[in-house]
Each structure stands twice: as structure tokens, then as C-alpha cells.
Design a protein around this motif. Structure first.
Motif, PDB file in Angstrom:
ATOM      1  N   ARG A 289       0.870  -1.100   0.111  1.00  0.00           N
ATOM      2  CA  ARG A 289       0.140  -0.138  -0.054  1.00  0.00           C
ATOM      3  C   ARG A 289       1.008   1.060   0.120  1.00  0.00           C
ATOM      4  NH1 ARG A 289      -3.360   0.481   5.195  1.00  0.00           N
ATOM      5  NH2 ARG A 289      -1.328   1.289   5.981  1.00  0.00           N
ATOM      6  N   THR A 290       2.041   1.224   0.683  1.00  0.00           N
ATOM      7  CA  THR A 290       2.805   2.369   0.738  1.00  0.00           C
ATOM      8  C   THR A 290       3.786   2.093  -0.429  1.00  0.00           C
ATOM      9  OG1 THR A 290       2.911   2.493   2.997  1.00  0.00           O
ATOM     10  CG2 THR A 290       4.742   3.366   2.087  1.00  0.00           C
ATOM     11  N   ALA A 291       4.583   0.990  -0.530  1.00  0.00           N
ATOM     12  CA  ALA A 291       5.629   0.886  -1.551  1.00  0.00           C
ATOM     13  C   ALA A 291       5.235   0.668  -2.861  1.00  0.00           C
ATOM     14  CB  ALA A 291       6.359  -0.637  -1.112  1.00  0.00           C
ATOM     15  N   GLY A 292       3.956   0.452  -3.318  1.00  0.00           N
ATOM     16  CA  GLY A 292       3.424   0.596  -4.733  1.00  0.00           C
ATOM     17  C   GLY A 292       2.935   1.908  -4.993  1.00  0.00           C
ATOM     18  N   TYR A 293       2.590   2.782  -4.042  1.00  0.00           N
ATOM     19  CA  TYR A 293       1.954   3.919  -4.507  1.00  0.00           C
ATOM     20  C   TYR A 293       2.529   4.913  -3.811  1.00  0.00           C
ATOM     21  CZ  TYR A 293      -1.429   0.438  -5.670  1.00  0.00           C
ATOM     22  OH  TYR A 293      -2.188  -0.688  -6.478  1.00  0.00           O
ATOM     23  N   CYS A 300      11.163   5.081  -9.048  1.00  0.00           N
ATOM     24  CA  CYS A 300      11.733   4.249  -9.832  1.00  0.00           C
ATOM     25  C   CYS A 300      12.026   2.697  -9.175  1.00  0.00           C
ATOM     26  CB  CYS A 300      13.026   4.717 -10.411  1.00  0.00           C
ATOM     27  SG  CYS A 300      14.046   5.407  -9.175  1.00  0.00           S
ATOM     28  N   GLY A 301      11.921   2.943  -7.891  1.00  0.00           N
ATOM     29  CA  GLY A 301      11.810   1.551  -6.908  1.00  0.00           C
ATOM     30  C   GLY A 301      10.430   1.002  -6.652  1.00  0.00           C
ATOM     31  N   ALA A 302       9.410   1.597  -7.092  1.00  0.00           N
ATOM     32  CA  ALA A 302       7.919   1.266  -6.671  1.00  0.00           C
ATOM     33  C   ALA A 302       7.950  -0.212  -6.864  1.00  0.00           C
ATOM     34  CB  ALA A 302       7.057   1.999  -7.590  1.00  0.00           C
ATOM     35  N   ALA A 303       6.960  -0.761  -5.851  1.00  0.00           N
ATOM     36  CA  ALA A 303       6.612  -2.141  -6.030  1.00  0.00           C
ATOM     37  C   ALA A 303       5.447  -2.388  -6.982  1.00  0.00           C
ATOM     38  CB  ALA A 303       6.229  -2.691  -4.534  1.00  0.00           C
ATOM     39  N   CYS A 304       5.868  -2.238  -8.258  1.00  0.00           N
ATOM     40  CA  CYS A 304       4.621  -1.905  -9.080  1.00  0.00           C
ATOM     41  C   CYS A 304       4.247  -3.606  -9.956  1.00  0.00           C
ATOM     42  CB  CYS A 304       5.252  -1.091 -10.221  1.00  0.00           C
ATOM     43  SG  CYS A 304       6.785  -1.401 -11.117  1.00  0.00           S
ATOM     44  N   GLY A 448      19.653  -4.150  -8.341  1.00  0.00           N
ATOM     45  CA  GLY A 448      20.947  -3.330  -7.347  1.00  0.00           C
ATOM     46  C   GLY A 448      20.487  -3.590  -5.719  1.00  0.00           C
ATOM     47  N   THR A 449      19.090  -3.643  -5.596  1.00  0.00           N
ATOM     48  CA  THR A 449      18.642  -3.614  -3.986  1.00  0.00           C
ATOM     49  C   THR A 449      17.388  -4.774  -4.108  1.00  0.00           C
ATOM     50  OG1 THR A 449      19.138  -1.392  -3.528  1.00  0.00           O
ATOM     51  CG2 THR A 449      17.611  -2.511  -2.081  1.00  0.00           C
ATOM     52  N   VAL A 450      17.593  -5.501  -3.199  1.00  0.00           N
ATOM     53  CA  VAL A 450      16.794  -6.635  -2.956  1.00  0.00           C
ATOM     54  C   VAL A 450      16.285  -6.567  -1.609  1.00  0.00           C
ATOM     55  CG1 VAL A 450      15.952  -9.163  -3.185  1.00  0.00           C
ATOM     56  CG2 VAL A 450      17.794  -8.027  -4.850  1.00  0.00           C
ATOM     57  N   TRP A 451      14.940  -6.480  -1.446  1.00  0.00           N
ATOM     58  CA  TRP A 451      14.448  -6.608   0.114  1.00  0.00           C
ATOM     59  C   TRP A 451      13.687  -7.863   0.328  1.00  0.00           C
ATOM     60  CZ3 TRP A 451      13.294  -2.010  -3.063  1.00  0.00           C
ATOM     61  CH2 TRP A 451      13.679  -0.801  -2.524  1.00  0.00           C
ATOM     62  N   VAL A 452      14.007  -8.342   1.618  1.00  0.00           N
ATOM     63  CA  VAL A 452      13.346  -9.419   1.755  1.00  0.00           C
ATOM     64  C   VAL A 452      12.270  -8.994   2.993  1.00  0.00           C
ATOM     65  CG1 VAL A 452      13.488 -11.821   3.098  1.00  0.00           C
ATOM     66  CG2 VAL A 452      15.344 -10.951   1.589  1.00  0.00           C
ATOM     67  N   ASN A 453      10.929  -9.342   2.738  1.00  0.00           N
ATOM     68  CA  ASN A 453       9.699  -8.994   3.377  1.00  0.00           C
ATOM     69  C   ASN A 453       9.861  -7.614   3.887  1.00  0.00           C
ATOM     70  OD1 ASN A 453       9.074 -11.987   3.759  1.00  0.00           O
ATOM     71  ND2 ASN A 453      10.306 -12.353   5.311  1.00  0.00           N
ATOM     72  N   SER A 454      10.183  -6.791   3.082  1.00  0.00           N
ATOM     73  CA  SER A 454       9.827  -5.529   3.159  1.00  0.00           C
ATOM     74  C   SER A 454      10.119  -4.748   1.668  1.00  0.00           C
ATOM     75  CB  SER A 454      10.715  -4.613   3.813  1.00  0.00           C
ATOM     76  OG  SER A 454      11.994  -4.736   3.747  1.00  0.00           O
ATOM     77  N   HIS A 455       9.683  -3.607   1.394  1.00  0.00           N
ATOM     78  CA  HIS A 455      10.100  -2.949   0.032  1.00  0.00           C
ATOM     79  C   HIS A 455      10.145  -1.461   0.258  1.00  0.00           C
ATOM     80  CE1 HIS A 455       9.944  -3.706  -4.453  1.00  0.00           C
ATOM     81  NE2 HIS A 455       9.905  -2.260  -4.437  1.00  0.00           N
ATOM     82  N   LEU A 456      11.095  -0.703  -0.402  1.00  0.00           N
ATOM     83  CA  LEU A 456      11.137   0.756  -0.716  1.00  0.00           C
ATOM     84  C   LEU A 456      11.725   1.084   0.921  1.00  0.00           C
ATOM     85  CD1 LEU A 456      11.006   2.400  -2.943  1.00  0.00           C
ATOM     86  CD2 LEU A 456       8.686   3.131  -2.239  1.00  0.00           C
ATOM     87  N   VAL A 457      12.367   0.438   1.601  1.00  0.00           N
ATOM     88  CA  VAL A 457      13.046   1.103   2.745  1.00  0.00           C
ATOM     89  C   VAL A 457      14.506   1.337   2.265  1.00  0.00           C
ATOM     90  CG1 VAL A 457      13.728   0.588   5.178  1.00  0.00           C
ATOM     91  CG2 VAL A 457      11.683  -0.608   4.119  1.00  0.00           C
ATOM     92  N   LEU A 458      14.858   2.646   2.431  1.00  0.00           N
ATOM     93  CA  LEU A 458      16.144   3.327   2.313  1.00  0.00           C
ATOM     94  C   LEU A 458      16.783   3.882   3.467  1.00  0.00           C
ATOM     95  CD1 LEU A 458      15.088   5.195  -1.178  1.00  0.00           C
ATOM     96  CD2 LEU A 458      15.940   2.777  -0.897  1.00  0.00           C
TER      97      LEU A 458
END
Length: 496
Positions: A289-293, A300-304, A448-458
Motif C-alpha cells: 500500500r505504501t511501496a507501490g503507491y 523508480c523503485g516502486a513495488a509495481c 541492485g537492491t533486494v528487500w526481503v519481507n519489505s520494500h522501498l526502505v532506504l
């Protein structure tokens, strides 16, 4: 469920008068008169009102700015790391003092909700603070005798003048991602912000003008094919760094090749989200809900692009649609409760609508959203698309809007093959409770970045950048300081 656009009863501008920076180029430590014959209107995408008019720079403007940067580079490069660090800390302090105006200006120029604009400003400040500390602690190969009677010393040196080209989706923060390491490494710079969103970059120059020697930071507004191209070809620029589209990256790299200058590219993405049958589906939906929108999907890193195991696809889709239905679309002036703003421009709005229309004609179904919303403003409803066939345009090309596609897979090898089967390689995520699987799959994903059980955390401490069509070079972290400097080996013969 049909989304509606929340609007303010009081439609007063978010930024006006002294909030706005001068609509001029910033060269040699001051805003300068321009001989520009053409100007670009800067539009508030929530209301479609004109906020400002900025000059369309030309080759001569770029040449003046580069000359100023060349004139300042030796003095700036001679400063020891502690001195440059103190300047960057002062910049961070100055930005923090003006957080409110920067938030309002960014929201007005981009349509970002206030919470998103505030996050951008906070990230900008932290970028300068991190680089200010990191530049005092750079490490390198130990000095020593690697050949008998010869002492080798490794030096890190500034490149000289760096040309920066920044995008419209994160105008201030992407500028900081490039300005901070450029200055930290001892370079001077000329930056071209997006012609659509130049205001916070110009405001940055206004706010920090007294903290930097004249000519260290220069801003030239204008179009990529003119200003960006001249930066890429200019013989006195040692490096060109761009965040933008794949097309822009190709153009810059081609031009820069003529002078063999260094190139740093952070381009597009089409992040796969690989959800296995043992994943926490509710947690994944909440995260997306956050990482895709976030930022209306203009990220450019959106969970789309979701790839979910067929056995849990229906359950996950229900969870995701439920979460997306909670998103509030609106004008940032409507208040802090707004989650999603408009797309940045009429041209981009039409582009995203084109993708949605073509997807519908190919049998793709919107589980929620799928269309634009009533104006004024360039609003598109948060969308989840299902019944997406493998290889569909909507699942391969970067839509850059509030659109998430859902596809299914049946085994791990298929999931990895399809996750990697796009031109981009910026980021990805893996969702599973199996630790061994998470390590194995992450290692096989071409991103270049792979998250595990999360997404778009920088975080500023870790690098950001991609593979394949997503470009090369790294923003953030100590790797950025390496990118914006050069290595010199000095060998002393000391035999007696």
C-alpha cells in the motif's frame, strides 16, 4: 469502490511571494539576469495553475556556469575534509531551519501530499549530514611496500567540475543525493533541475548562497536536449551524473562518450515483488500500500509488479485491494490525511492513461481503480490490475503511476525467470518465511537492491543504484563518495 479527490475548501496557494525563489539562473554565487527568449511555465499539478516562469537556458548560460565552477574548483578542492564537512553540516542546518517553506514549495510544484514532501525534505537534510560525516572517514588500501624499496600511497582526489541532471519526481532529494557527495568529494558543480520542477533546487541555491564560495554550486534551468546536452559534451566537465529516464540516460552517455568523461546514471525500474506461498500475505499487502503507491507511484523503485504463487494469488489480491481502497487521493492543500496526489504533468497523466487503456483492450482487468479522476489536476485512481498475461506491456514497461500489476507463478525457477525478464534491474523484493529460500532467491534476482519481507526502505548508509537498463553508479553511502572522486597511486622509491 470509486476514489474521489479530496480538495481544500480554501484553495490558497501553498507557496507564493517570498516563498518562491528568483526565476533566474544561479551562477557564480548569485542569481543572474538572463537573455533567454523563452520561458517554461511551472504548473501546480493539483490545480493546473501557473506557479512561476523560469528561463529556458541555452549553451551560453551553461558555459557561464561551467566557467564559474572551473574558477572555484581549486579553492574548494584544497579544503581539508573537516572544512568541507563543516560546510555540509551548515547546509543541513540551514535547510532544517527552512523545512516548512521547502515542504510547501515541493508540494506545490509536484502535487505531493505534505507527508511525502516532508519526508523528502527530511531525507535531503539527512543526506547532507551523512555525507558530512562520511567524507571525514573515507578508507583506502593501506600504504605500504608492494614492490621492494617502493612505497605505494593511494590518494582520493576530486574530479573537478561535475554536471548534474535531476528528475521531476524527487526534485530536492535527488538534487541532494548528487550535490552532497559531489561537494563532499571536493568538486564544484553545475546542476540542471527538471524543467517541470525547478523551484526547490533554485530555493536551495538561494538558501545556501552565503555558505559556499561563489561558483561552487551553479544552477541552470532549461530543457534536457539543450542544457543537459551541453553539460554532457562540455570539455571542462569531468563527469555527468543523471537521474532520469532510460532515453535521457542513453542520450547523455552517447554525448559524454565523445570526451570520455565519467558517467553516472540512475535510470528507470520495474521492481518485481515475488510472493511465495508461505509469505505473510497481510503484511505484504500492507507494505505494498505504501511501496507501490508512494509519491503516486512516480518512484523508480516502486513495488509495481507482483508475482505471487498461484495457490495464494486470490487471497493476496483481496488483501491488496482492501489496503489500496484505504488510500486517500487529494490536493496537498486538503490536509495531512492525503496519501496520494496527482501525477506531475498533463503529458505524464496522458501517458499513464494510455497504458491503462491499452491494458484494458488486452483483457487486463482492474480489481480496483483503473481510470483517471475528475479534475482540475492530473489525478489517477490507485489501481490494481489482474488477469495480466506474461509479457504484457503493462507488466514490462515503466508506467510510473499508481498502478500495480498482479501475475501468478507456480514454482521458484519460473518466478525468478519472470522477475528478471525485464530491461530494468534497479530493485526487487522477496516475500517468504523460509530463510534459506530468501537468501537463494535474492542472490538470483538481477537487481541492485533486494528487500526481503519489505520494500522501498532506504537509508543513507547503504548504496542505491541498478543493473541493466537501470544504469550504473551508486547514490548514497560511501560508494557515492567513491563515484565522485578518482583514485591516484603515488609510488616512492626509497632504496638506499
Amino acid at each position: 469502490m470509486t476514489a474521489t479527490v479530496h480538495r481544500a475548501a480554501d484553495a490558497a496557494p501553498l507557496a507564493e511571494g517570498k516563498d518562491l525563489p528568483p526565476s533566474l539562473h544561479f551562477i557564480g554565487g548569485a542569481f543572474v539576469d538572463t537573455a533567454a527568449e523563452r520561458f517554461t511555465e511551472v504548473i501546480d499539478p493539483s490545480s493546473e495553475d501557473v506557479i512561476a516562469r523560469v528561463p529556458e537556458g541555452n549553451r551560453e548560460d551553461v558555459d557561464r556556469a561551467v566557467a564559474a565552477a572551473v574558477g572555484a574548483k581549486e579553492e574548494w578542492a584544497r579544503l581539508v575534509p573537516k572544512e568541507r564537512s563543516e560546510v555540509l553540516h551548515a547546509i543541513a542546518d540551514r535547510l532544517a531551519e527552512h523545512t516548512d517553506v521547502l515542504v510547501r514549495l515541493e508540494a506545490a510544484n509536484t502535487g505531493k501530499p505534505l507527508s511525502v514532501a516532508r519526508d523528502d525534505v527530511d531525507g535531503t537534510i539527512d543526506t547532507f549530514r551523512f555525507i558530512a560525516g562520511a567524507l571525514r572517514a573515507t578508507t583506502s588500501m593501506a600504504a605500504g611496500d608492494y614492490v621492494e624499496d617502493h612505497l605505494s600511497v593511494i590518494l582520493r582526489e576530486p574530479l573537478g567540475v561535475v554536471g548534474l541532471v535531476t528528475p521531476w519526481n524527487y526534485p530536492l532529494m535527488m538534487a541532494a543525493w548528487k550535490i552532497a557527495p559531489t561537494l563532499g568529494a571536493g568538486n564544484t558543480l553545475v546542476i540542471k533541475p527538471s524543467e517541470q520542477t525547478p523551484l526547490t533546487t533554485l530555493k536551495f541555491a538561494e538558501l545556501v548562497a552565503d555558505l559556499l564560495p561563489p561558483g561552487v554550486v551553479n544552477v541552470v534551468t532549461g530543457d534536457g536536449p539543450v542544457v543537459g546536452a551541453r553539460l554532457a559534451e562540455h570539455p571542462d566537465i569531468a563527469m555527468i551524473a543523471l537521474t532520469g529516464s532510460v532515453g535521457s540516460g542513453r542520450a547523455v552517455a552517447r554525448t559524454a562518450a565523445e570526451s570520455l568523461k565519467r558517467v553516472h546514471l540512475e535510470l528507470g525500474g520495474k521492481a518485481p515483488v515475488v510472493i511465495f506461498e508461505d509469505a505473510d500475505l497481510e503484511a505484504a499487502a500492507v507494505a505494498l500500500r505504501t511501496a507501490g503507491y508512494w509519491n503516486s507511484g512516480q518512484e523508480c523503485g516502486a513495488a509495481c509488479r507482483v508475482l505471487v504463487h498461484a495457490s495464494v494469488a486470490d487471497r493476496f489480491t483481496e488483501e491488496l485491494v482492501r489496503e489500496v481502497g484505504k488510500l486517500i487521493v487529494g490536493d496537498p492543500r486538503a490536509g495531512e490525511h492525503v496519501d496520494i496526489g496527482p501525477l506531475v504533468s498533463k503529458a505524464h497523466f496522458d501517458r499513464v492513461r494510455g497504458y491503462l487503456g491499452r491494458a484494458r483492450s488486452q483483457g487486463v482487468r482492474a480489481a480496483i481503480g483503473g481510470s483517471s479522476l475528475d479534475g482540475p489536476g492530473y489525478f489517477v485512481a490507485p489501481t490494481v490490475l489482474v488477469d495480466v498475461p506474461e509479457g504484457a506491456e503493462i507488466a514490462r514497461e515503466e508506467v510510473f503511476g499508481p498502478v500495480v500489476t498482479v501475475e501468478t507463478f507456480t514454482d521458484e525457477n519460473e518466478a525468478i525467470r519472470r522477475a528478471n525478464d525485464v530491461p530494468f534491474g534497479l530493485s526487487a523484493s522477496v516475500w517468504t518465511e523460509n530463510a534459506r529460500r530468501s537468501h537463494a532467491v535474492a542472490a538470483r534476482l538481477d537487481a541492485g537492491t533486494v528487500w526481503v519481507n519489505s520494500h522501498l526502505v532506504l537509508a543513507n548508509e547503504v548504496p542505491w543504484g541498478g543493473f541493466k537498463g537501470s544504469g550504473y553508479g551508486r547514490d548514497l553511502s560511501l560508494y557515492a563518495l567513491d563515484d565522485y572522486s578518482r583514485t591516484k597511486h603515488v609510488m616512492h622509491h626509497h632504496g638506499r
